[in-house]
Design an enzyme around this catalytic site. Structure first.
Site, PDB file in Angstrom:
ATOM      1  N   HIS A   9       0.822  -1.211   0.000  1.00 29.27           N
ATOM      2  CA  HIS A   9       0.000   0.000   0.000  1.00 29.27           C
ATOM      3  C   HIS A   9       0.859   1.265   0.000  1.00 29.27           C
ATOM      4  O   HIS A   9       2.042   1.250   0.360  1.00 29.27           O
ATOM      5  CB  HIS A   9      -0.930   0.014   1.218  1.00 29.27           C
ATOM      6  CG  HIS A   9      -0.195  -0.004   2.525  1.00 29.27           C
ATOM      7  ND1 HIS A   9       0.352   1.130   3.080  1.00 29.27           N
ATOM      8  CD2 HIS A   9       0.093  -1.019   3.375  1.00 29.27           C
ATOM      9  CE1 HIS A   9       0.943   0.822   4.211  1.00 29.27           C
ATOM     10  NE2 HIS A   9       0.806  -0.477   4.423  1.00 29.27           N
ATOM     11  N   GLU A  11       1.821   5.211   1.316  1.00 30.03           N
ATOM     12  CA  GLU A  11       2.099   5.716   2.669  1.00 30.03           C
ATOM     13  C   GLU A  11       0.806   5.918   3.453  1.00 30.03           C
ATOM     14  O   GLU A  11      -0.134   6.566   2.984  1.00 30.03           O
ATOM     15  CB  GLU A  11       2.856   7.040   2.595  1.00 30.03           C
ATOM     16  CG  GLU A  11       3.216   7.589   3.973  1.00 30.03           C
ATOM     17  CD  GLU A  11       3.742   9.007   3.930  1.00 30.03           C
ATOM     18  OE1 GLU A  11       4.936   9.205   4.210  1.00 30.03           O
ATOM     19  OE2 GLU A  11       2.947   9.927   3.601  1.00 30.03           O
ATOM     20  N   THR A  13      -1.108   7.091   7.285  1.00 29.63           N
ATOM     21  CA  THR A  13      -0.922   8.157   8.277  1.00 29.63           C
ATOM     22  C   THR A  13       0.073   7.731   9.353  1.00 29.63           C
ATOM     23  O   THR A  13       0.862   8.550   9.839  1.00 29.63           O
ATOM     24  CB  THR A  13      -2.262   8.530   8.927  1.00 29.63           C
ATOM     25  OG1 THR A  13      -2.872   7.352   9.474  1.00 29.63           O
ATOM     26  CG2 THR A  13      -3.204   9.158   7.903  1.00 29.63           C
ATOM     27  N   THR A  21       1.925  -0.065  13.078  1.00 32.54           N
ATOM     28  CA  THR A  21       0.521  -0.046  12.671  1.00 32.54           C
ATOM     29  C   THR A  21      -0.162  -1.394  12.859  1.00 32.54           C
ATOM     30  O   THR A  21      -1.190  -1.485  13.519  1.00 32.54           O
ATOM     31  CB  THR A  21       0.398   0.401  11.201  1.00 32.54           C
ATOM     32  OG1 THR A  21       1.127   1.610  11.014  1.00 32.54           O
ATOM     33  CG2 THR A  21      -1.057   0.644  10.841  1.00 32.54           C
ATOM     34  N   GLY A  22       0.377  -2.445  12.256  1.00 29.21           N
ATOM     35  CA  GLY A  22      -0.227  -3.764  12.393  1.00 29.21           C
ATOM     36  C   GLY A  22      -1.646  -3.811  11.863  1.00 29.21           C
ATOM     37  O   GLY A  22      -1.920  -3.385  10.745  1.00 29.21           O
ATOM     38  N   GLU A  87      -1.505  -6.927   7.350  1.00 26.03           N
ATOM     39  CA  GLU A  87      -0.181  -6.730   7.941  1.00 26.03           C
ATOM     40  C   GLU A  87      -0.037  -7.660   9.148  1.00 26.03           C
ATOM     41  O   GLU A  87      -1.038  -8.101   9.735  1.00 26.03           O
ATOM     42  CB  GLU A  87      -0.043  -5.257   8.369  1.00 26.03           C
ATOM     43  CG  GLU A  87       1.253  -4.881   9.062  1.00 26.03           C
ATOM     44  CD  GLU A  87       2.485  -5.130   8.227  1.00 26.03           C
ATOM     45  OE1 GLU A  87       2.821  -6.320   8.050  1.00 26.03           O
ATOM     46  OE2 GLU A  87       3.113  -4.157   7.770  1.00 26.03           O
ATOM     47  N   HIS A  89       0.411  -8.617  12.924  1.00 27.37           N
ATOM     48  CA  HIS A  89      -0.081  -7.950  14.128  1.00 27.37           C
ATOM     49  C   HIS A  89       1.109  -7.582  15.003  1.00 27.37           C
ATOM     50  O   HIS A  89       1.911  -8.444  15.364  1.00 27.37           O
ATOM     51  CB  HIS A  89      -1.028  -8.885  14.874  1.00 27.37           C
ATOM     52  CG  HIS A  89      -1.916  -8.190  15.850  1.00 27.37           C
ATOM     53  ND1 HIS A  89      -1.428  -7.530  16.961  1.00 27.37           N
ATOM     54  CD2 HIS A  89      -3.265  -8.029  15.882  1.00 27.37           C
ATOM     55  CE1 HIS A  89      -2.441  -7.013  17.635  1.00 27.37           C
ATOM     56  NE2 HIS A  89      -3.564  -7.297  17.006  1.00 27.37           N
TER      57      HIS A  89
END
Length: 249
Positions: A9, A11, A13, A21-22, A87, A89
């Site tokens: 993906h 970029e 936030t 992020t996970g 993604e 975890h």
């Protein structure tokens, strides 16, 4: 010969904020949107078309895929979503700044958490508000199996069966496949395809929104793989990803 395209993906936030992020469902930044458009433009320029796409259930991958398909004038394309492409975890690290975490625990420890094969970060505590097991997108995932943390080995264990049972039959049927996912879910697939060792996988970094082409033989063994962007662009992008988990000097 078969050919598939892998795409991380654009970029998000939390990429911008350098946060773990996970499974947290964050959005794309304006830069991420433009990166996705650029990926679509590059694929179109190089003459790529697709019959089927796969993505996770997280919006940053979904939006990236939709933007790419719009650039290809292919928003009608069938898309299959699965949490197995999510993604990895990141457990109790989710939401923390990577550089600040490195300053606290050391660059080496954070590198192990981010890039090693079989060492997961500390798990989310029971009842933590960051647990999303009640989310309807995970209705098919038994609560007892919902991850509170994952290492790359865990990500391989959930992605590869999906690859073998769902994606591979479509490749063998001659369908042109695009997979829009995440840095670590793609690392998991690449480790499996290229038979990368547990130690060598530490050095693999996947840049955002850079189409990665895999050419596969009749047995789906890689013949070669390459990014569509030029080598200097990819080196700089990989270096930027590698530097995210280091303490600031």
């Amino acid at each position: 010969m078969y050919k598939i395209v892998l795409l991380r993906h654009g970029e998000s936030t939390w990429n911008k904020d350098n946060r773990f992020t996970g499974w947290t469902d964050v959005d794309l930044t304006e830069k991420g949107v433009e990166e996705a458009r650029g990926a679509g433009h590059l694929l179109k320029r190089e003459g790529y078309t697709f019959d089927l796409a796969y993505t996770s259930v997280l919006k940053r991958a979904n939006k990236t895929l939709n933007i790419v398909l719009e650039e290809l004038d292919s928003l009608w394309l069938p898309v299959e979503h699965s949490w197995r492409l999510n993604e990895r975890h990141y457990g109790d690290l989710q939401g923390l700044n990577k550089a600040e975490t490195a300053a606290k625990f050391g660059d080496d420890q954070v590198l192990v958490w981010r890039r090693s094969y079989d060492t997961p970060p500390p798990p989310l505590p029971e009842g933590d508000e960051r647990l999303t097991s009640g989310d309807p997108r995970y209705a098919s995932l038994p609560r007892a199996q919902f991850p509170r943390t994952e290492c790359l080995k865990d990500t391989v264990a959930r992605f590869v069966p999906y690859w073998e049972t769902v994606i591979v039959p479509n490749i063998l049927a001659g369908r042109r496949i695009l997979i829009a996912a995440h840095g670590n879910s793609l690392r998991a697939l690449i480790k499996y395809l290229d038979n990368i060792s547990d130690s060598e996988i530490v050095g693999l970094n996947i840049p955002t929104a850079q189409p990665l082409v895999y050419e596969l033989d009749a047995n789906l063994r890689p013949i070669r793989s390459y990014y569509l962007a030029d080598a200097d662009t990819i080196r700089a992008a990989e270096a930027a990803v590698a530097g995210q988990g280091k303490a600031k000097g």
